[in-house]
Motif scaffolding. Sequence first.
Motif, short mmCIF file in Angstrom:
data_model
loop_
_atom_site.label_atom_id
_atom_site.label_comp_id
_atom_site.label_asym_id
_atom_site.label_seq_id
_atom_site.Cartn_x
_atom_site.Cartn_y
_atom_site.Cartn_z
N LEU A 210 102.48 74.89 23.02
CA LEU A 210 102.34 75.40 24.39
C LEU A 210 103.43 76.45 24.68
CD1 LEU A 210 101.50 72.03 26.20
CD2 LEU A 210 99.89 73.89 25.65
N MET A 211 104.65 76.22 24.18
CA MET A 211 105.71 77.20 24.40
C MET A 211 105.40 78.51 23.67
SD MET A 211 107.70 75.94 26.62
CE MET A 211 109.12 77.03 26.62
N ALA A 212 104.62 78.44 22.59
CA ALA A 212 104.20 79.66 21.91
C ALA A 212 103.18 80.43 22.77
CB ALA A 212 103.60 79.33 20.54
N LEU A 213 102.42 79.70 23.59
CA LEU A 213 101.46 80.35 24.50
C LEU A 213 102.16 81.01 25.68
CD1 LEU A 213 98.35 78.08 25.30
CD2 LEU A 213 98.47 80.17 23.95
N ARG A 214 103.16 80.32 26.25
CA ARG A 214 103.91 80.85 27.41
C ARG A 214 105.36 80.47 27.24
NH1 ARG A 214 101.92 83.23 32.38
NH2 ARG A 214 103.99 84.09 32.51
N SER A 215 106.10 81.36 26.60
CA SER A 215 107.48 81.02 26.23
C SER A 215 108.43 81.15 27.43
CB SER A 215 107.95 81.91 25.09
OG SER A 215 107.78 83.24 25.47
N ASP A 216 107.98 81.81 28.53
CA ASP A 216 108.86 81.94 29.70
C ASP A 216 108.76 80.73 30.63
OD1 ASP A 216 106.27 82.40 30.49
OD2 ASP A 216 106.75 84.06 31.84
N ALA A 217 108.01 79.69 30.21
CA ALA A 217 107.85 78.50 31.07
C ALA A 217 108.89 77.45 30.71
CB ALA A 217 106.45 77.93 30.89
N ASP A 218 109.23 76.62 31.70
CA ASP A 218 109.96 75.38 31.43
C ASP A 218 108.99 74.36 30.88
OD1 ASP A 218 112.60 75.98 32.14
OD2 ASP A 218 112.17 75.68 34.28
N PHE A 219 109.53 73.30 30.30
CA PHE A 219 108.68 72.25 29.72
C PHE A 219 109.13 70.91 30.29
CE2 PHE A 219 107.23 69.14 26.68
CZ PHE A 219 106.00 69.62 26.26
N LEU A 220 108.23 70.22 30.98
CA LEU A 220 108.50 68.88 31.52
C LEU A 220 107.54 67.90 30.86
CD1 LEU A 220 109.94 67.04 33.59
CD2 LEU A 220 108.20 67.71 35.26
N GLY A 221 108.05 67.16 29.87
CA GLY A 221 107.23 66.16 29.18
C GLY A 221 107.81 64.78 29.42
N GLU A 222 106.97 63.74 29.31
CA GLU A 222 107.46 62.40 29.63
C GLU A 222 108.59 61.95 28.71
OE1 GLU A 222 104.67 59.11 29.68
OE2 GLU A 222 106.25 57.76 30.34
N GLU A 223 108.46 62.22 27.43
CA GLU A 223 109.43 61.66 26.48
C GLU A 223 110.70 62.50 26.39
OE1 GLU A 223 108.57 58.77 25.90
OE2 GLU A 223 106.44 58.96 26.31
N GLY A 224 111.82 61.85 26.15
CA GLY A 224 113.09 62.56 25.96
C GLY A 224 113.75 62.97 27.26
N GLU A 225 114.75 63.86 27.14
CA GLU A 225 115.52 64.31 28.30
C GLU A 225 114.68 65.23 29.17
OE1 GLU A 225 118.85 63.39 28.88
OE2 GLU A 225 118.20 61.98 27.33
N HIS A 226 114.94 65.20 30.49
CA HIS A 226 114.24 66.11 31.40
C HIS A 226 115.23 67.16 31.88
CE1 HIS A 226 111.68 62.32 32.07
NE2 HIS A 226 111.19 63.04 31.10
N ALA A 227 115.10 68.36 31.32
CA ALA A 227 116.04 69.44 31.67
C ALA A 227 115.73 69.94 33.08
CB ALA A 227 115.89 70.58 30.67
N GLN A 228 116.73 70.52 33.71
CA GLN A 228 116.56 71.13 35.05
C GLN A 228 115.48 72.22 34.98
OE1 GLN A 228 119.73 70.89 37.31
NE2 GLN A 228 118.46 71.58 39.00
N LEU A 229 114.61 72.25 35.99
CA LEU A 229 113.55 73.27 36.00
C LEU A 229 114.06 74.50 36.74
CD1 LEU A 229 110.53 70.93 36.87
CD2 LEU A 229 111.35 71.65 34.61
N THR A 230 114.00 75.65 36.07
CA THR A 230 114.54 76.88 36.67
C THR A 230 113.53 78.02 36.73
OG1 THR A 230 115.36 77.59 34.52
CG2 THR A 230 116.91 76.37 35.90
N GLN A 231 112.41 77.87 36.00
CA GLN A 231 111.45 78.98 35.88
C GLN A 231 110.26 78.78 36.83
OE1 GLN A 231 112.19 81.60 34.03
NE2 GLN A 231 114.07 80.50 33.53
N PRO A 232 109.59 79.87 37.24
CA PRO A 232 108.40 79.72 38.09
C PRO A 232 107.26 78.97 37.39
CG PRO A 232 109.06 82.05 37.90
CD PRO A 232 109.98 81.28 37.01
N TRP A 233 107.13 79.16 36.07
CA TRP A 233 106.07 78.48 35.32
C TRP A 233 106.62 77.23 34.66
CZ3 TRP A 233 101.01 79.97 35.36
CH2 TRP A 233 100.71 81.26 35.79
N VAL A 234 105.85 76.15 34.68
CA VAL A 234 106.27 74.89 34.03
C VAL A 234 105.06 74.24 33.34
CG1 VAL A 234 107.41 72.65 34.32
CG2 VAL A 234 107.85 74.47 35.98
N TRP A 235 105.24 73.89 32.07
CA TRP A 235 104.27 73.03 31.38
C TRP A 235 104.60 71.58 31.77
CZ3 TRP A 235 100.22 75.14 29.18
CH2 TRP A 235 100.31 76.38 28.58
N VAL A 236 103.62 70.85 32.26
CA VAL A 236 103.82 69.43 32.60
C VAL A 236 102.92 68.60 31.69
CG1 VAL A 236 103.76 67.69 34.42
CG2 VAL A 236 104.38 70.06 34.98
#
Length: 254
Positions: free
Chosen positions: A51-77
């Motif tokens: 998914l990051m290869a599709l839109r590399s300017d997005a943040d990524f929020l996935g259930e597993e692991g650490e949840h980094a601060q969201l700073t970008q307008p686009w987010v993969w959830v």
Amino acid sequence: MLHKIVRIVEQAGEMIRCAHDVERDTVEKGTPSDLVTKYDVAVQNFLHRELMALRSDADFLGEEGEHAQLTQPWVWVVDPIDGTANFVRNMGYSNISVALVHNGAVEYAVVYNPFRGDMFAAQRGKGATLNGKPIRVSDYDAAHGLVLCGSTLYDRDLSDRHFAMMRALYDRCADFRRFAAAALDLCHIACGRAEIYFECRLRPWDFAAGSLILTEAGGYVVQLDGSPLDVLGNSSIFATNAVCRDELEAVRGL
Ligand code: IPD
Ligand code: CA
Ligand code: CA
């Protein structure tokens, strides 16, 4: 974009459909009901890369692991496996859920149950589909309706409220179902298999994708106090077809 997300999620679906020895690789995340398997982590890693290869300017929020601060307008959830407890017990009823959010609104959504071959997809303003065919909510009223629900398994402090709501809705509906995969609950309302779904607290990856699929299919979803969902935060959920929308009034104050 939607087509590309669907292709990626299909591949992720194969990873869980062909999984074996799941029980042996299961770990509790803190309580006996909160489980993670090596497949949750492997599917999330796969989705992160693709998914990051599709839109590399997005943040990524996935259930597993650490949840980094969201700073970008686009987010993969992303929920790599929604319905992990079903997966561990070989129920054949789980899904992969992916939403692409822009400035707090879901723009693209895919929910896939690879065990049944149900691929739900939606793009904001373009309608929702199941396996490529447009879907709509049912026109059943509550008295003829099926109610789906969670069980507050991760938030047992909310269980009194949950069971009070079940009690109140039981007297107003035809029957209940508890399937244990939130994203599919929302999709079942979207395609007319059930009429009402509620849950006292969900995380963004549980409902972000399913909420767009539902609203694009003509359904409604709000929090239990009637306020809009926050797709990047925790939310309660009251989801319905168009006819049952006012059933919220029967449970709002509980
Ligand atoms: C859970 C399932 C379940 C719902 C829980 C979710 P998980 O997701 O969707 O139906 O009741 O609130 O957290 O843990 O299987 O990804
Ligand atoms: Ca989930
Ligand atoms: Ca999960």
